[in-house]
Scaffold this motif. Sequence first.
Motif, PDB file in Angstrom:
ATOM      1  N   ALA A 399       0.835  -1.204   0.000  1.00  0.00           N
ATOM      2  CA  ALA A 399       0.000   0.000   0.000  1.00  0.00           C
ATOM      3  C   ALA A 399       0.866   1.248   0.000  1.00  0.00           C
ATOM      4  CB  ALA A 399      -0.929  -0.002   1.206  1.00  0.00           C
ATOM      5  N   GLY A 400       1.824   1.307  -0.927  1.00  0.00           N
ATOM      6  CA  GLY A 400       2.709   2.464  -1.022  1.00  0.00           C
ATOM      7  C   GLY A 400       1.962   3.742  -1.339  1.00  0.00           C
ATOM      8  N   PRO A 401       2.648   4.892  -1.216  1.00  0.00           N
ATOM      9  CA  PRO A 401       1.985   6.189  -1.418  1.00  0.00           C
ATOM     10  C   PRO A 401       1.351   6.377  -2.795  1.00  0.00           C
ATOM     11  CG  PRO A 401       4.115   6.470  -0.331  1.00  0.00           C
ATOM     12  CD  PRO A 401       4.038   5.029  -0.750  1.00  0.00           C
ATOM     13  N   ASP A 402       1.860   5.695  -3.813  1.00  0.00           N
ATOM     14  CA  ASP A 402       1.365   5.856  -5.188  1.00  0.00           C
ATOM     15  C   ASP A 402       0.293   4.831  -5.561  1.00  0.00           C
ATOM     16  OD1 ASP A 402       3.142   3.745  -5.001  1.00  0.00           O
ATOM     17  OD2 ASP A 402       4.017   4.066  -6.986  1.00  0.00           O
ATOM     18  N   VAL A 403      -0.135   4.024  -4.603  1.00  0.00           N
ATOM     19  CA  VAL A 403      -1.008   2.875  -4.880  1.00  0.00           C
ATOM     20  C   VAL A 403      -2.477   3.237  -4.714  1.00  0.00           C
ATOM     21  CG1 VAL A 403      -1.694   0.593  -4.025  1.00  0.00           C
ATOM     22  CG2 VAL A 403       0.722   1.129  -4.348  1.00  0.00           C
ATOM     23  N   VAL A 404      -3.293   2.763  -5.650  1.00  0.00           N
ATOM     24  CA  VAL A 404      -4.752   2.877  -5.566  1.00  0.00           C
ATOM     25  C   VAL A 404      -5.327   1.467  -5.569  1.00  0.00           C
ATOM     26  CG1 VAL A 404      -6.850   3.640  -6.763  1.00  0.00           C
ATOM     27  CG2 VAL A 404      -4.824   5.119  -6.711  1.00  0.00           C
ATOM     28  N   ARG A 405      -6.304   1.211  -4.711  1.00  0.00           N
ATOM     29  CA  ARG A 405      -6.950  -0.108  -4.669  1.00  0.00           C
ATOM     30  C   ARG A 405      -8.337  -0.030  -5.292  1.00  0.00           C
ATOM     31  NH1 ARG A 405      -8.899  -2.523   0.972  1.00  0.00           N
ATOM     32  NH2 ARG A 405     -10.618  -1.103   0.521  1.00  0.00           N
ATOM     33  N   LEU A 406      -8.623  -1.021  -6.126  1.00  0.00           N
ATOM     34  CA  LEU A 406      -9.950  -1.165  -6.706  1.00  0.00           C
ATOM     35  C   LEU A 406     -10.604  -2.436  -6.194  1.00  0.00           C
ATOM     36  CD1 LEU A 406      -9.383  -0.344 -10.504  1.00  0.00           C
ATOM     37  CD2 LEU A 406     -10.037   1.231  -8.669  1.00  0.00           C
ATOM     38  N   SER A 407     -11.902  -2.366  -5.958  1.00  0.00           N
ATOM     39  CA  SER A 407     -12.740  -3.551  -5.792  1.00  0.00           C
ATOM     40  C   SER A 407     -13.733  -3.495  -6.943  1.00  0.00           C
ATOM     41  CB  SER A 407     -13.456  -3.542  -4.444  1.00  0.00           C
ATOM     42  OG  SER A 407     -14.359  -4.632  -4.347  1.00  0.00           O
ATOM     43  N   VAL A 408     -13.529  -4.351  -7.927  1.00  0.00           N
ATOM     44  CA  VAL A 408     -14.301  -4.261  -9.164  1.00  0.00           C
ATOM     45  C   VAL A 408     -15.633  -4.971  -8.995  1.00  0.00           C
ATOM     46  CG1 VAL A 408     -14.306  -4.750 -11.637  1.00  0.00           C
ATOM     47  CG2 VAL A 408     -12.165  -4.129 -10.494  1.00  0.00           C
ATOM     48  N   GLY A 409     -16.716  -4.265  -9.326  1.00  0.00           N
ATOM     49  CA  GLY A 409     -18.061  -4.784  -9.128  1.00  0.00           C
ATOM     50  C   GLY A 409     -18.590  -5.547 -10.325  1.00  0.00           C
ATOM     51  N   ILE A 410     -19.907  -5.626 -10.411  1.00  0.00           N
ATOM     52  CA  ILE A 410     -20.539  -6.464 -11.441  1.00  0.00           C
ATOM     53  C   ILE A 410     -21.243  -5.621 -12.511  1.00  0.00           C
ATOM     54  CG2 ILE A 410     -20.764  -8.401  -9.843  1.00  0.00           C
ATOM     55  CD1 ILE A 410     -23.758  -7.726  -9.612  1.00  0.00           C
ATOM     56  N   GLU A 411     -20.895  -4.329 -12.588  1.00  0.00           N
ATOM     57  CA  GLU A 411     -21.460  -3.485 -13.636  1.00  0.00           C
ATOM     58  C   GLU A 411     -20.923  -3.927 -15.011  1.00  0.00           C
ATOM     59  OE1 GLU A 411     -20.453  -0.745 -10.030  1.00  0.00           O
ATOM     60  OE2 GLU A 411     -19.469  -2.367 -11.141  1.00  0.00           O
ATOM     61  N   ASP A 412     -21.349  -3.249 -16.074  1.00  0.00           N
ATOM     62  CA  ASP A 412     -20.768  -3.496 -17.398  1.00  0.00           C
ATOM     63  C   ASP A 412     -19.322  -3.026 -17.400  1.00  0.00           C
ATOM     64  OD1 ASP A 412     -23.042  -4.598 -18.769  1.00  0.00           O
ATOM     65  OD2 ASP A 412     -23.928  -2.595 -18.770  1.00  0.00           O
ATOM     66  N   LYS A 413     -18.428  -3.898 -17.833  1.00  0.00           N
ATOM     67  CA  LYS A 413     -17.003  -3.569 -17.771  1.00  0.00           C
ATOM     68  C   LYS A 413     -16.660  -2.352 -18.630  1.00  0.00           C
ATOM     69  CE  LYS A 413     -15.972  -7.035 -21.321  1.00  0.00           C
ATOM     70  NZ  LYS A 413     -15.315  -8.344 -21.595  1.00  0.00           N
ATOM     71  N   GLU A 414     -17.393  -2.170 -19.720  1.00  0.00           N
ATOM     72  CA  GLU A 414     -17.126  -1.024 -20.588  1.00  0.00           C
ATOM     73  C   GLU A 414     -17.360   0.296 -19.853  1.00  0.00           C
ATOM     74  OE1 GLU A 414     -18.130  -4.593 -22.986  1.00  0.00           O
ATOM     75  OE2 GLU A 414     -19.151  -3.536 -21.345  1.00  0.00           O
ATOM     76  N   ASP A 415     -18.361   0.324 -18.979  1.00  0.00           N
ATOM     77  CA  ASP A 415     -18.651   1.531 -18.214  1.00  0.00           C
ATOM     78  C   ASP A 415     -17.578   1.789 -17.156  1.00  0.00           C
ATOM     79  OD1 ASP A 415     -21.012   2.020 -19.626  1.00  0.00           O
ATOM     80  OD2 ASP A 415     -22.166   0.718 -18.296  1.00  0.00           O
ATOM     81  N   LEU A 416     -17.083   0.729 -16.569  1.00  0.00           N
ATOM     82  CA  LEU A 416     -16.003   0.880 -15.575  1.00  0.00           C
ATOM     83  C   LEU A 416     -14.744   1.405 -16.231  1.00  0.00           C
ATOM     84  CD1 LEU A 416     -16.546  -2.450 -13.602  1.00  0.00           C
ATOM     85  CD2 LEU A 416     -17.344  -0.165 -12.980  1.00  0.00           C
ATOM     86  N   ILE A 417     -14.405   0.870 -17.362  1.00  0.00           N
ATOM     87  CA  ILE A 417     -13.206   1.312 -18.074  1.00  0.00           C
ATOM     88  C   ILE A 417     -13.352   2.771 -18.516  1.00  0.00           C
ATOM     89  CG2 ILE A 417     -11.881   0.992 -20.221  1.00  0.00           C
ATOM     90  CD1 ILE A 417     -12.392  -2.058 -19.827  1.00  0.00           C
ATOM     91  N   ALA A 418     -14.543   3.144 -18.966  1.00  0.00           N
ATOM     92  CA  ALA A 418     -14.771   4.529 -19.379  1.00  0.00           C
ATOM     93  C   ALA A 418     -14.603   5.488 -18.204  1.00  0.00           C
ATOM     94  CB  ALA A 418     -16.164   4.662 -19.988  1.00  0.00           C
ATOM     95  N   ASP A 419     -15.072   5.100 -17.029  1.00  0.00           N
ATOM     96  CA  ASP A 419     -14.934   5.946 -15.854  1.00  0.00           C
ATOM     97  C   ASP A 419     -13.466   6.133 -15.490  1.00  0.00           C
ATOM     98  OD1 ASP A 419     -15.845   7.507 -13.713  1.00  0.00           O
ATOM     99  OD2 ASP A 419     -15.901   5.791 -12.357  1.00  0.00           O
ATOM    100  N   LEU A 420     -12.703   5.045 -15.502  1.00  0.00           N
ATOM    101  CA  LEU A 420     -11.279   5.141 -15.218  1.00  0.00           C
ATOM    102  C   LEU A 420     -10.552   5.984 -16.258  1.00  0.00           C
ATOM    103  CD1 LEU A 420     -10.747   1.470 -14.086  1.00  0.00           C
ATOM    104  CD2 LEU A 420     -10.171   3.468 -12.689  1.00  0.00           C
ATOM    105  N   GLU A 421     -10.957   5.836 -17.499  1.00  0.00           N
ATOM    106  CA  GLU A 421     -10.303   6.568 -18.584  1.00  0.00           C
ATOM    107  C   GLU A 421     -10.498   8.071 -18.420  1.00  0.00           C
ATOM    108  OE1 GLU A 421      -9.487   5.701 -23.236  1.00  0.00           O
ATOM    109  OE2 GLU A 421     -11.530   5.354 -22.516  1.00  0.00           O
ATOM    110  N   GLN A 422     -11.739   8.493 -18.099  1.00  0.00           N
ATOM    111  CA  GLN A 422     -11.969   9.935 -17.945  1.00  0.00           C
ATOM    112  C   GLN A 422     -11.225  10.480 -16.719  1.00  0.00           C
ATOM    113  OE1 GLN A 422     -13.787  11.757 -15.503  1.00  0.00           O
ATOM    114  NE2 GLN A 422     -14.360   9.961 -14.257  1.00  0.00           N
ATOM    115  N   ALA A 423     -11.187   9.708 -15.633  1.00  0.00           N
ATOM    116  CA  ALA A 423     -10.517  10.192 -14.420  1.00  0.00           C
ATOM    117  C   ALA A 423      -9.004  10.274 -14.614  1.00  0.00           C
ATOM    118  CB  ALA A 423     -10.843   9.274 -13.245  1.00  0.00           C
TER     119      ALA A 423
END
Length: 426
Positions: A399-423
């Motif tokens: 859990a270093g200072p540059d680390v982000v943790r995800l818990s990936v849910g059961i939504e459409d994967k395309e929507d999750l990827i789009a959210d990460l891409e915009q952020a």
Amino acid sequence: MSDRLPGFSTLAVHAGAQPDPTTGARATPIYQTTSFVFNDADHAASLFGLQAFGNIYTRIGNPTNAVLEERVAALEGGTAALAVASGHAAQVVVLQQLLQPGDEFIAARKLYGGSINQFTHAFKSFGWNVVWADPDDIASFERAVTPRTKAIFIESIANPAGSITDIEAISTVARKAGVPLIVDNTLASPYLIRPIDHGADIVVHSLTKFLGGHGNSLGGIIVDAGTFDWSTGGKYPMLSEPRPEYHGIRLQETFGNFAFAIACRVLGLRDLGPALSPFNAFMILTGIETLPLRMQRHCDNAKAVAEFLAGHPAVASVSYAGLPSDKYNQLARKYAPRGAGAVFTFSLKGGYDAGVSLVSKLQLFSHLANVGDTRSLVIHPASTTHSQLDDAAKIKSGAGPDVVRLSVGIEDKEDLIADLEQALGA
């Protein structure tokens, strides 16, 4: 069904449950009561003396909770289980049966930040001492063993990085030392990994996470594998010595291969009191019915998200055992062939500030301190769950200072990827 063993999905729906004998209700009822009427004085005496099984008081046991306990024991391949109020409560109750003041237990360094804090600080007040070992260096567990060692504790899939632990190798160390291996199986669930099949003696879960699966109920559970001889060497007097509060019963002699689960109930839960609400047990039971469906979707989505992040220019590295290039991929293939779980970390080239910024810009991912929800979740561990650690300890725990943790849910994967891409782009 008498000629065959039910499959995992069938057990997830049916294990421990029958239609209610009084009303015919098919769903397990919520027995929202504090206590239960005895048949007569002899019946009451036999229950209090551990000479008969039955219900006394919901702090010690409840029919709704009993269905949950039987179901998780069946899914994990254990002999019995005990449900408690949280995953942290499960750890306290387990170790209370094993440790006396001044005793030690060995723990893998890669653990949930709350467990690291509990082991390092809270347990000191009980006189229980943790000795840390590196799950990537099996010999470090052997070196940590002393005459005061009473248990070894690991996570099957480690939080937060999603690394896979070599359960069989560490089980060999535990056997040689003559101590039980405790495995926190929260991130894997028995759908992905059954630690008892690989040498675990005790399995614990935060039911709050993937087993419940919907982020609506706290709970924990302890599963007894029935594999450890508690009488060996007199190391575990709570189980091997006469119990004065139960007329001199020796729990191992009386209860055999589910003695540990009984000890946790009648010595731990009875006196420490972290009882699980029957309502929460009902909610978690409902969640378990869809565990196989959810876990497969979680894993499939997580792999797609990890692959996307691995190719993004703002990402320095991805720690996900499901990627062929990951250092834990071979262990994932061995222990979790259905999928490497849904919780993993990635490092951002912008360091600490980039991690804090990212979580504030995500829209579909919820920024909160939990995992195992149907919804996708994100957190920056260095500023939250692992903030009590110094930078060196954060890095050692994944859990270093540059680390982000995800818990990936059961939504459409395309929507999750789009959210990460915009952020990430922002």
